[in-house]
Scaffold this motif. Structure first.
Motif, PDB file in Angstrom:
ATOM      1  N   ALA A  69       0.839  -1.205   0.000  1.00 23.02           N
ATOM      2  CA  ALA A  69       0.000   0.000   0.000  1.00 23.02           C
ATOM      3  C   ALA A  69       0.875   1.257   0.000  1.00 23.02           C
ATOM      4  CB  ALA A  69      -0.894   0.001   1.233  1.00 23.02           C
ATOM      5  N   PRO A  70       0.345   2.381  -0.489  1.00 24.23           N
ATOM      6  CA  PRO A  70       1.105   3.640  -0.442  1.00 24.23           C
ATOM      7  C   PRO A  70       1.412   4.028   1.013  1.00 24.23           C
ATOM      8  CG  PRO A  70      -0.857   3.862  -1.808  1.00 24.23           C
ATOM      9  CD  PRO A  70      -0.954   2.536  -1.114  1.00 24.23           C
ATOM     10  N   TYR A  71       2.581   4.618   1.201  1.00 27.45           N
ATOM     11  CA  TYR A  71       2.975   4.993   2.550  1.00 27.45           C
ATOM     12  C   TYR A  71       3.794   6.275   2.510  1.00 27.45           C
ATOM     13  CZ  TYR A  71       7.241   2.611   1.059  1.00 27.45           C
ATOM     14  OH  TYR A  71       8.349   2.210   0.365  1.00 27.45           O
ATOM     15  N   LEU A  72       3.953   6.859   3.698  1.00 24.51           N
ATOM     16  CA  LEU A  72       4.773   8.048   3.866  1.00 24.51           C
ATOM     17  C   LEU A  72       6.047   7.661   4.602  1.00 24.51           C
ATOM     18  CD1 LEU A  72       2.029  10.570   5.027  1.00 24.51           C
ATOM     19  CD2 LEU A  72       3.134  10.471   2.785  1.00 24.51           C
ATOM     20  N   LEU A  73       7.157   8.273   4.203  1.00 21.36           N
ATOM     21  CA  LEU A  73       8.444   8.099   4.883  1.00 21.36           C
ATOM     22  C   LEU A  73       8.739   9.383   5.647  1.00 21.36           C
ATOM     23  CD1 LEU A  73      10.437   6.462   1.970  1.00 21.36           C
ATOM     24  CD2 LEU A  73       9.556   5.343   4.024  1.00 21.36           C
ATOM     25  N   VAL A  74       8.927   9.255   6.963  1.00 21.25           N
ATOM     26  CA  VAL A  74       9.140  10.422   7.820  1.00 21.25           C
ATOM     27  C   VAL A  74      10.523  10.327   8.457  1.00 21.25           C
ATOM     28  CG1 VAL A  74       8.235  11.783   9.732  1.00 21.25           C
ATOM     29  CG2 VAL A  74       6.667  10.401   8.345  1.00 21.25           C
ATOM     30  N   PRO A  75      11.387  11.327   8.225  1.00 22.02           N
ATOM     31  CA  PRO A  75      12.719  11.295   8.843  1.00 22.02           C
ATOM     32  C   PRO A  75      12.610  11.220  10.377  1.00 22.02           C
ATOM     33  CG  PRO A  75      12.590  13.020   7.181  1.00 22.02           C
ATOM     34  CD  PRO A  75      11.193  12.509   7.388  1.00 22.02           C
ATOM     35  N   THR A  76      13.471  10.407  10.972  1.00 22.59           N
ATOM     36  CA  THR A  76      13.441  10.260  12.429  1.00 22.59           C
ATOM     37  C   THR A  76      13.771  11.572  13.144  1.00 22.59           C
ATOM     38  OG1 THR A  76      15.729   9.469  12.438  1.00 22.59           O
ATOM     39  CG2 THR A  76      13.990   7.798  12.348  1.00 22.59           C
ATOM     40  N   THR A  77      14.372  12.515  12.439  1.00 19.78           N
ATOM     41  CA  THR A  77      14.692  13.816  13.043  1.00 19.78           C
ATOM     42  C   THR A  77      13.431  14.605  13.391  1.00 19.78           C
ATOM     43  OG1 THR A  77      14.924  14.773  10.834  1.00 19.78           O
ATOM     44  CG2 THR A  77      16.945  14.018  11.924  1.00 19.78           C
ATOM     45  N   HIS A  78      12.278  14.207  12.859  1.00 20.89           N
ATOM     46  CA  HIS A  78      11.013  14.896  13.159  1.00 20.89           C
ATOM     47  C   HIS A  78      10.294  14.299  14.369  1.00 20.89           C
ATOM     48  CE1 HIS A  78      10.823  17.636   9.730  1.00 20.89           C
ATOM     49  NE2 HIS A  78      11.461  16.673   9.074  1.00 20.89           N
ATOM     50  N   CYS A  79      10.880  13.286  14.968  1.00 18.14           N
ATOM     51  CA  CYS A  79      10.239  12.599  16.092  1.00 18.14           C
ATOM     52  C   CYS A  79      10.483  13.320  17.408  1.00 18.14           C
ATOM     53  CB  CYS A  79      10.772  11.172  16.206  1.00 18.14           C
ATOM     54  SG  CYS A  79      10.361  10.164  14.776  1.00 18.14           S
ATOM     55  N   ARG A  80       9.586  13.066  18.342  1.00 21.58           N
ATOM     56  CA  ARG A  80       9.810  13.504  19.720  1.00 21.58           C
ATOM     57  C   ARG A  80      10.121  12.262  20.546  1.00 21.58           C
ATOM     58  NH1 ARG A  80       4.132  14.763  18.699  1.00 21.58           N
ATOM     59  NH2 ARG A  80       5.091  16.615  17.938  1.00 21.58           N
ATOM     60  N   ALA A  81      10.757  12.484  21.653  1.00 20.90           N
ATOM     61  CA  ALA A  81      11.121  11.378  22.540  1.00 20.90           C
ATOM     62  C   ALA A  81       9.885  10.887  23.288  1.00 20.90           C
ATOM     63  CB  ALA A  81      12.183  11.830  23.538  1.00 20.90           C
ATOM     64  N   PHE A  82       9.865   9.610  23.619  1.00 20.32           N
ATOM     65  CA  PHE A  82       8.759   9.001  24.348  1.00 20.32           C
ATOM     66  C   PHE A  82       8.502   9.749  25.653  1.00 20.32           C
ATOM     67  CE2 PHE A  82       6.594   5.688  26.790  1.00 20.32           C
ATOM     68  CZ  PHE A  82       5.717   5.165  25.847  1.00 20.32           C
ATOM     69  N   ASN A  83       9.575  10.075  26.383  1.00 20.35           N
ATOM     70  CA  ASN A  83       9.408  10.797  27.649  1.00 20.35           C
ATOM     71  C   ASN A  83       8.797  12.176  27.458  1.00 20.35           C
ATOM     72  OD1 ASN A  83      10.437   8.662  29.077  1.00 20.35           O
ATOM     73  ND2 ASN A  83      12.411   9.611  29.511  1.00 20.35           N
ATOM     74  N   THR A  84       9.073  12.818  26.344  1.00 18.85           N
ATOM     75  CA  THR A  84       8.492  14.128  26.063  1.00 18.85           C
ATOM     76  C   THR A  84       6.981  14.012  25.901  1.00 18.85           C
ATOM     77  OG1 THR A  84      10.520  14.858  24.994  1.00 18.85           O
ATOM     78  CG2 THR A  84       8.528  16.100  24.479  1.00 18.85           C
ATOM     79  N   ALA A  85       6.536  12.982  25.210  1.00 20.14           N
ATOM     80  CA  ALA A  85       5.108  12.793  24.974  1.00 20.14           C
ATOM     81  C   ALA A  85       4.373  12.241  26.191  1.00 20.14           C
ATOM     82  CB  ALA A  85       4.899  11.863  23.775  1.00 20.14           C
ATOM     83  N   PHE A  86       5.015  11.332  26.950  1.00 19.86           N
ATOM     84  CA  PHE A  86       4.297  10.596  27.994  1.00 19.86           C
ATOM     85  C   PHE A  86       4.872  10.744  29.392  1.00 19.86           C
ATOM     86  CE2 PHE A  86       3.700   8.350  23.944  1.00 19.86           C
ATOM     87  CZ  PHE A  86       2.336   8.527  23.817  1.00 19.86           C
ATOM     88  N   GLY A  87       5.923  11.527  29.545  1.00 17.21           N
ATOM     89  CA  GLY A  87       6.519  11.738  30.858  1.00 17.21           C
ATOM     90  C   GLY A  87       7.571  10.700  31.182  1.00 17.21           C
ATOM     91  N   PRO A  88       8.367  11.000  32.208  1.00 16.15           N
ATOM     92  CA  PRO A  88       9.433  10.069  32.606  1.00 16.15           C
ATOM     93  C   PRO A  88       8.870   8.875  33.371  1.00 16.15           C
ATOM     94  CG  PRO A  88       9.367  11.921  34.092  1.00 16.15           C
ATOM     95  CD  PRO A  88       8.346  12.215  33.023  1.00 16.15           C
ATOM     96  N   ARG A  89       9.671   7.836  33.424  1.00 19.86           N
ATOM     97  CA  ARG A  89       9.307   6.677  34.253  1.00 19.86           C
ATOM     98  C   ARG A  89       9.215   7.128  35.701  1.00 19.86           C
ATOM     99  NH1 ARG A  89      10.327   1.283  33.585  1.00 19.86           N
ATOM    100  NH2 ARG A  89      10.197   0.646  31.416  1.00 19.86           N
ATOM    101  N   ARG A  90       8.248   6.585  36.397  1.00 16.02           N
ATOM    102  CA  ARG A  90       8.122   6.866  37.828  1.00 16.02           C
ATOM    103  C   ARG A  90       9.177   6.080  38.582  1.00 16.02           C
ATOM    104  NH1 ARG A  90       1.733   6.819  39.385  1.00 16.02           N
ATOM    105  NH2 ARG A  90       1.255   8.815  38.408  1.00 16.02           N
ATOM    106  N   HIS A  91       9.629   6.647  39.664  1.00 19.06           N
ATOM    107  CA  HIS A  91      10.539   5.926  40.547  1.00 19.06           C
ATOM    108  C   HIS A  91       9.784   4.710  41.080  1.00 19.06           C
ATOM    109  CE1 HIS A  91      12.912   5.021  44.125  1.00 19.06           C
ATOM    110  NE2 HIS A  91      13.912   5.635  43.498  1.00 19.06           N
TER     111      HIS A  91
END
Length: 166
Positions: free
Chosen positions: A136-158
């Motif tokens: 199927a047709p798809y889009l290729l997105v450079p990884t430089t456009h990504c945000r870090a998991f912690n930025t989106a969802f917060g840091p791991r809890r102690h």
């Protein structure tokens, strides 16, 4: 080319990992999407053009926030440093975000995070291939456009904080 069941097993393991990562950050996580449907319904839905084919894999909630998560396993090129997302999924997800007024995030194997809007604006149409993936047709997105998991969802809890909250 791996069978659908082989790809699904890899995807299921990735979904489990993402659910665990979210839980470690204080999110409550529920499975959603085709993974909660019976096999006959999944098979029938895959044969349609319905946007329901692209229902995200997980729903997560934390402190009144709700997010939709679409887990993307084996969708990153190590050679070109780009993530691949089917164009139909991006289209359906943009509509879903507009309809639900909730954020939707793509989470890749390396925990990179993109939104459908990121994919639409930063992605380039990839070459058609009948040898790999669905063709199927798809889009290729450079990884430089990504945000870090912690930025989106917060840091791991102690660990002690996570135990105290339970």
């Amino acid at each position: 080319m791996p069978s659908f069941q082989q790809r699904k097993a890899v995807g299921d393991a990735h979904e489990q990992r993402i659910a665990e990562e979210l839980t470690a950050r204080g999110w409550a996580v529920n499975p959603w999407g085709q993974g909660v449907l019976t096999q006959p319904v999944q098979a029938a839905l895959r044969k349609t053009d319905s946007s329901l084919r692209w229902t995200p894999d997980l729903l997560a909630a934390k402190e009144g926030r709700v997010a939709m998560i679409d887990c993307k396993s084996s969708m990153t090129s190590r050679a070109t440093h780009r993530h691949a997302i089917e164009s139909a999924a991006v289209d359906a997800h943009l509509q879903l975000v507009a309809w639900t007024k909730l954020p939707l995030y793509y989470v890749f194997d390396n925990l990179d995070v993109l939104t459908p809007y990121d994919a639409l604006t930063a992605g380039e149409t990839g070459p058609r291939s009948v040898r790999t993936g669905s063709g199927a047709p798809y889009l290729l997105v450079p990884t430089t456009h990504c945000r870090a998991f912690n930025t989106a969802f917060g840091p791991r809890r102690h660990p002690s904080v996570a135990r105290d909250a339970a």
